[in-house]
Design an enzyme around this catalytic site. Structure first.
Site, PDB file in Angstrom:
ATOM      1  CD  GLN A 164      -3.075   0.921   2.135  1.00 58.42           C
ATOM      2  OE1 GLN A 164      -4.031   0.253   1.754  1.00 58.42           O
ATOM      3  NE2 GLN A 164      -3.017   1.434   3.353  1.00 58.42           N
ATOM      4  CD  GLU A 206      -2.433   7.958   2.283  1.00 59.05           C
ATOM      5  OE1 GLU A 206      -1.211   8.007   2.550  1.00 59.05           O
ATOM      6  OE2 GLU A 206      -3.250   7.368   3.004  1.00 59.05           O
ATOM      7  CG  ASP A 242       0.409   0.593   5.411  1.00 61.53           C
ATOM      8  OD1 ASP A 242       0.239  -0.575   5.823  1.00 61.53           O
ATOM      9  OD2 ASP A 242      -0.493   1.452   5.406  1.00 61.53           O
ATOM     10  CD  GLU A 285       0.704   1.570   8.807  1.00 56.29           C
ATOM     11  OE1 GLU A 285      -0.528   1.672   8.583  1.00 56.29           O
ATOM     12  OE2 GLU A 285       1.501   2.519   8.647  1.00 56.29           O
ATOM     13  CE  LYS A 337      -4.533   4.811   9.948  1.00 58.32           C
ATOM     14  NZ  LYS A 337      -5.010   3.721   9.066  1.00 58.32           N
ATOM     15  NE  ARG A 366      -7.733   5.743   8.228  1.00 54.23           N
ATOM     16  CZ  ARG A 366      -8.556   4.859   8.794  1.00 54.23           C
ATOM     17  NH1 ARG A 366      -9.126   5.125   9.956  1.00 54.23           N
ATOM     18  NH2 ARG A 366      -8.788   3.683   8.216  1.00 54.23           N
ATOM     19  CB  SER A 367      -6.610   6.871   1.851  1.00 51.08           C
ATOM     20  OG  SER A 367      -7.828   6.236   2.192  1.00 51.08           O
ATOM     21  CE  LYS A 388       0.983   5.676   6.624  1.00 52.79           C
ATOM     22  NZ  LYS A 388       0.499   4.318   6.945  1.00 52.79           N
TER      23      LYS A 388
END
Length: 426
Positions: A164, A206, A242, A285, A337, A366-367, A388
């Protein structure tokens, strides 16, 4: 009536970086102070995280949020009016009890986190403090080490590659400002290399490059080359991955569609070990799926002294799950998150549990993001050590990196750099 008593709560529909509806809440206090909270949304989500309540059906692809907004403007607002915004834990406990489900499934985690963040912003405004200062409550500050996506894959990029996120971590930088400069150089170098090789298909959710590689390891090779082209040594700029392995697991096995490979848990761990040996990887991750606890334990046992093993889908920003994982030896770092937990208080509890276990922590976006910069303030004020937010492109990402520069100017806080692990605070 005290100045920080909540006088009004309002919710509205806004739009995220993918053009999908999301929830915004505003909280107004008795003294006129106003706070705003915006809910992001993830593409890959843990099964136990707070529910991002959507309407379903055909309108807006099923992503509309009218039900969540009805809860926010109805029973949530009624419950919050008259409460003290300075009492974050009490306010969040009321939200948790009002919802009554383990995952905020009734009211929607998107509604609860928006109100929780809005109340925190309002309280900071009432105190005439920036959010980072209000969050710190007098404790030591630290500018976080960025993790910046260069190549996007998985659910963020139409699965052009299985992994990802291919990210960089500027371990050798001496400041947040220098860290961003170095990451910008790598991003530019990677773009030039991709263009020359005919491997660039666009930009992922992203902001990272959307690659046309024939194998996942080609992304690692290209990223390692980009670091060198940018004039940086591996001691200065390392790689973070990730895997988002829950998205790859089906029938108890991991399926790498790009390479037409099917791996069991042991083979997946072996593949990651080969990558760790061959490339300057310092962080991974979700290396195994959330339901592969034995695999996460084994991966941490084998590589936890060499790299950061981050739990995301497995931990879902939950303090009880962090404590359980620490006792089992699964992971050594927690991704944090806020919308995954559903309230600010639960988010902070997960971070505290991780740091109490001697783990490192990463506050993460988040995306599906918005222009909101709250997580930057929380990462600094809570001394998380790492941040991040995606790539070094797209305004919803750059708003956060740029906010970090402003906070660094205002605070002159030390930069975490390679010392991004837990830092005791006085």
């Amino acid at each position: 009536m005290g100045k920080s008593i909540i006088r009004q709560v309002r919710g509205r529909r806004i739009w995220d970086s993918r053009g999908r509806p999301t929830v915004e809440a505003t909280v107004t206090l008795a003294d006129g102070s106003l706070g705003r909270g915006l809910a992001p949304a993830g593409a890959s989500r843990g099964s136990r995280e707070a529910v991002d309540l959507r309407d379903g059906g055909q309108k807006l692809g099923g992503f509309d949020v009218s039900a969540a907004l009805a809860h926010l403007n109805g029973e949530i607002a009624q419950a919050m009016i008259g409460m003290d915004a300075m009492q974050q834990a009490v306010l969040d406990a009321r939200l948790i009890a009002l919802d009554g489900t383990p995952t905020k499934a009734r009211l929607g985690g998107n509604a609860t986190i928006a109100v929780s963040l809005a109340a925190m912003h309002a309280a900071a405004a009432s105190n005439r403090q920036p959010l980072w200062e209000y969050a710190a409550q007098g404790r030591a500050l630290r500018m976080p080490l960025p993790e910046i996506q260069i190549f996007g894959g998985g659910a963020h990029a139409g699965r052009r590659v299985d992994i990802q996120d291919f990210m960089v971590m500027p371990l050798g930088a001496q400041s947040f400002d220098q860290a961003l400069e170095w990451c910008a150089e790598v991003y530019l170098a990677a773009g030039s290399l991709m263009k020359a090789a005919g491997k660039q298909a666009g930009v992922a959710d992203e902001g990272g490059y959307w690659p046309l590689f024939d194998a996942n390891e080609q992304a690692l090779e290209m990223l390692t080359r980009a670091i060198g082209v940018a004039g940086l040594a591996h001691a200065q700029m390392a790689i973070s991955l990730d895997i988002a392995a829950s998205e790859l697991r089906s029938g108890g096995r991991y399926r790498l569609g790009l390479e037409n490979r099917v791996l069991d848990s042991a083979e997946m761990i072996d593949m990651l070990g080969q990558w760790i040996d061959a490339y300057p990887i310092v962080s991974i991750e979700d290396p195994l799926a959330e339901d592969d606890e034995a695999g996460l334990i084994e991966c941490t046992r084998r590589f936890g002294q060499r790299v950061q093993i981050i739990g995301d889908d497995y931990l879902v920003t939950s303090a009880p799950r962090v404590r359980q994982a620490a006792a089992l030896g699964a992971c050594n770092c927690a991704l944090i998150k806020p919308n995954q937990a559903g309230t600010v208080t639960e988010t902070r509890a997960a971070l505290d549990a991780a740091q109490a276990a001697g783990w490192s922590t990463v506050v993460s976006a988040r995306s599906g993001e918005t222009e909101d910069t709250s997580i930057v303030h929380l990462a600094v004020g809570w001394n998380a050590g790492q941040l991040k937010v995606g790539s070094f492109a797209r305004s919803e990402r750059m708003a956060k990196w740029n906010e970090g520069l402003r906070i660094e100017d205002a605070t002159r806080a030390p930069f975490a750099g390679r010392c991004f692990g837990p830092s005791p605070t006085p």
